[in-house]
Design an enzyme around this catalytic site. Structure first.
Site, PDB file in Angstrom:
ATOM      1  N   LYS A 118      36.225  49.958  40.198  1.00 28.14           N
ATOM      2  CA  LYS A 118      37.046  48.747  40.210  1.00 28.14           C
ATOM      3  C   LYS A 118      37.193  48.256  38.783  1.00 28.14           C
ATOM      4  O   LYS A 118      36.203  48.080  38.069  1.00 28.14           O
ATOM      5  CB  LYS A 118      36.393  47.677  41.084  1.00 28.14           C
ATOM      6  CG  LYS A 118      37.256  46.440  41.304  1.00 28.14           C
ATOM      7  CD  LYS A 118      36.647  45.538  42.364  1.00 28.14           C
ATOM      8  CE  LYS A 118      37.574  44.390  42.708  1.00 28.14           C
ATOM      9  NZ  LYS A 118      37.018  43.558  43.811  1.00 28.14           N
TER      10      LYS A 118
ATOM     11  N   THR B  38      43.983  40.606  40.694  1.00 27.28           N
ATOM     12  CA  THR B  38      43.340  40.639  39.378  1.00 27.28           C
ATOM     13  C   THR B  38      42.628  41.950  39.069  1.00 27.28           C
ATOM     14  O   THR B  38      42.139  42.122  37.959  1.00 27.28           O
ATOM     15  CB  THR B  38      42.312  39.500  39.259  1.00 27.28           C
ATOM     16  OG1 THR B  38      41.293  39.673  40.262  1.00 27.28           O
ATOM     17  CG2 THR B  38      42.975  38.141  39.445  1.00 27.28           C
TER      18      THR B  38
ATOM     19  N   GLY C 118      44.514  44.437  43.907  1.00 28.70           N
ATOM     20  CA  GLY C 118      44.598  43.033  44.268  1.00 28.70           C
ATOM     21  C   GLY C 118      45.296  42.281  43.160  1.00 28.70           C
ATOM     22  O   GLY C 118      45.915  42.873  42.273  1.00 28.70           O
TER      23      GLY C 118
ATOM     24  N   ASP D  75      35.090  36.086  52.129  1.00 33.43           N
ATOM     25  CA  ASP D  75      36.306  36.774  52.590  1.00 33.43           C
ATOM     26  C   ASP D  75      35.949  37.826  53.631  1.00 33.43           C
ATOM     27  O   ASP D  75      36.364  38.982  53.543  1.00 33.43           O
ATOM     28  CB  ASP D  75      37.033  37.413  51.407  1.00 33.43           C
ATOM     29  CG  ASP D  75      38.501  37.708  51.718  1.00 33.43           C
ATOM     30  OD1 ASP D  75      39.040  37.115  52.681  1.00 33.43           O
ATOM     31  OD2 ASP D  75      39.106  38.526  51.006  1.00 33.43           O
TER      32      ASP D  75
END
Length: 475
Positions: free
Chosen positions: A42, A24, A22, A138
């Site tokens: 992540k 960031t 993504g 989201d």
């Protein structure tokens, strides 16, 4: 990003390959060296000390958010930490399945009973999220994973926010995906649980119609106008969609927040909570078809000059899959998996083996989001990749793939075998035992995933090559 132990993050997680990225953060498949399992890691892309404080805090909040949620319908956090350079990372379960959006793109509009089953799971996940005092912000089909066992899991909490907490966006900033954002979020209002329920409504709309809302609009400005001033098209009166379900979707996607259901519990009251065994099996079969298609696509990725003599892929009908494996390991899109990179991960910000050449940096740009986005590789990059696959490494990777096949982790096995089938013919030779063994096990995966015709064709091609080798006295 600094790492310890020659490519081992936090002295425990050996990063294997990129799964996605993504703005960031980046997500990798990794091996947990302590427990001997595969996980998703992540990592904040901007690093530790140099990271934007807002971005750093948002990443920290995601870890904190997921740690406080306990639900089978929400991705599980297993660990969190920071590397020697201060870069934070988050370790999550690695799901074996496909995104809901991928399922819809392959199947089109889903059967009503499947829509209800998936909606119930998403809603239960949101109920747990909201009870923990969190808003996801989201909710969309690409953030919902459907596993091979039929489990539906809400993931990607990178934009989540604790209710009544200090916002991490400036005035007028909008975060999220416009097609699935409610009007009040577009206007900059503080997110509430009803915003997530709107996202649930757009997910249900996508499942019932076979397309996301506002697919005719390509520009963000046009989508924003539709969301704020027009709204999601009403489903009431649509042939083939039960009126009660159309009414629920229309209510969830109301532009006026006060006209939406007030809570996930209220939505659950409007849905059938029991899922019949045949519906669960239907979901499993659909996921199995997606996984099977990805496995077949991995065979098609082999360059024509490298495909075994006589190999063709016939049209075959759908074949029911054997009972689904557990959700433990392997969520990669086999069709989209990049070729194996020898000493580093495909990420310009992550260096595990020292400085990288121009060709290596080019390889780092390979996308992992889907076949339609895949970039062609230059001759320089191909040579760099091919030369990196030595016989010992190929043999080691083959053993790893065979172990995964025996464990039932077929998606991950397909990815590794697809790489070997692409690279070994050039690096080791078309008739090398490792090349032929990789193609044999690739065919085995196709067979287990229900692609019987393709499996037989590949088995036959490998058999012919073996017979030819025996005829020369070398086999």
């Amino acid at each position: 990003m600094a790492t310890a132990g020659g490519g081992v993050l936090g002295d425990r997680y050996r990063l294997l390959r990129p799964l996605g990225a993504g703005g960031t953060s980046r997500v990798y498949e990794a091996e947990d060296l302590t427990l001997g399992r595969r996980v998703a890691v992540k990592v904040l892309a901007a690093g530790g000390l140099n990271a934007d404080p807002v971005v750093f805090e948002r990443f920290r909040r995601e870890a904190e958010t997921l740690a406080r949620i306990s639900s089978a319908s929400v991705v599980r956090v297993q660990d969190a930490g920071a590397d020697s350079g201060g870069t934070p990372f988050l370790v999550m379960e690695l799901l074996d399945g496909v995104e809901l959006l991928t399922l819809v793109e392959r199947e089109g509009a889903l059967p009503v009973e499947v829509v209800e089953t998936v909606a119930v799971s998403i809603c239960r996940g949101l109920e747990a999220v909201h009870e923990a005092g969190v808003v996801h912000r989201d909710v969309k089909p690409s953030n919902v994973m459907v596993t091979r066992s039929g489990r539906v899991v809400l993931h990607d909490f990178g934009l989540s926010r604790v209710l009544d907490n200090t916002p991490l966006t400036g005035v007028g900033d909008v975060v999220g995906t416009p097609r699935h954002l409610p009007p009040e979020t577009m206007r900059g209002a503080s997110p509430r649980p009803t915003a997530d329920l709107y996202g649930l409504g757009t997910c249900m709309y996508t499942m019932l119609t076979g397309r996301e809302p506002f697919t005719d609009e390509e520009e963000v400005a046009g989508i924003v106008f539709q969301v704020v001033d027009v709204g999601v098209p009403r489903l009431a009166g649509t042939p083939g969609i039960p009126e009660r379900l159309a009414a629920l979707v229309d209510a969830l996607t109301e532009r006026d927040v006060v006209r939406r259901p007030a809570s996930a519990a209220e939505v659950l009251d409007a849905l059938p909570l029991g899922s019949a065994p045949e519906t669960t099996q239907l979901v499993r079969d659909m996921v199995a078809r997606c996984v099977r298609d990805q496995a077949v696509a991995s065979v098609h990725q082999v360059a024509p000059a490298l495909v075994p003599d006589g190999f063709t892929v016939p049209d075959v009908p759908d074949v029911p899959e054997s009972p689904a494996a557990p959700d433990a390991v392997g969520a990669p899109d086999a069709a989209a998996a990049p070729a194996e990179t020898p000493e580093y991960l495909g990420n310009p910000q992550v260096t595990l083996g020292g400085p990288r050449s121009t060709a290596e940096q080019e390889a780092a740009q390979w996308p992992t989001t889907g076949a339609s986005d895949r970039l062609a590789l230059s001759g320089t990059t191909q040579q760099m990749v091919m030369s990196g696959m030595t016989e010992p490494k190929a043999t080691s990777r083959l053993r790893e793939a065979v172990t995964l096949v025996h464990r039932g982790d077929l998606q991950e096995a397909v990815r590794i075998l697809g790489t070997l089938a692409r690279v070994c013919p050039t690096s080791l030779g078309r008739d090398h035992p490792t090349t032929l063994a990789a193609q044999f096990w690739q065919a085995m995966c196709l067979s287990r995933l229900g692609a019987g015709g393709e499996a037989v064709a590949l088995f036959s091609a490998v058999s012919e090559r073996c017979e030819a080798e025996r005829g020369t006295g070398r086999g």
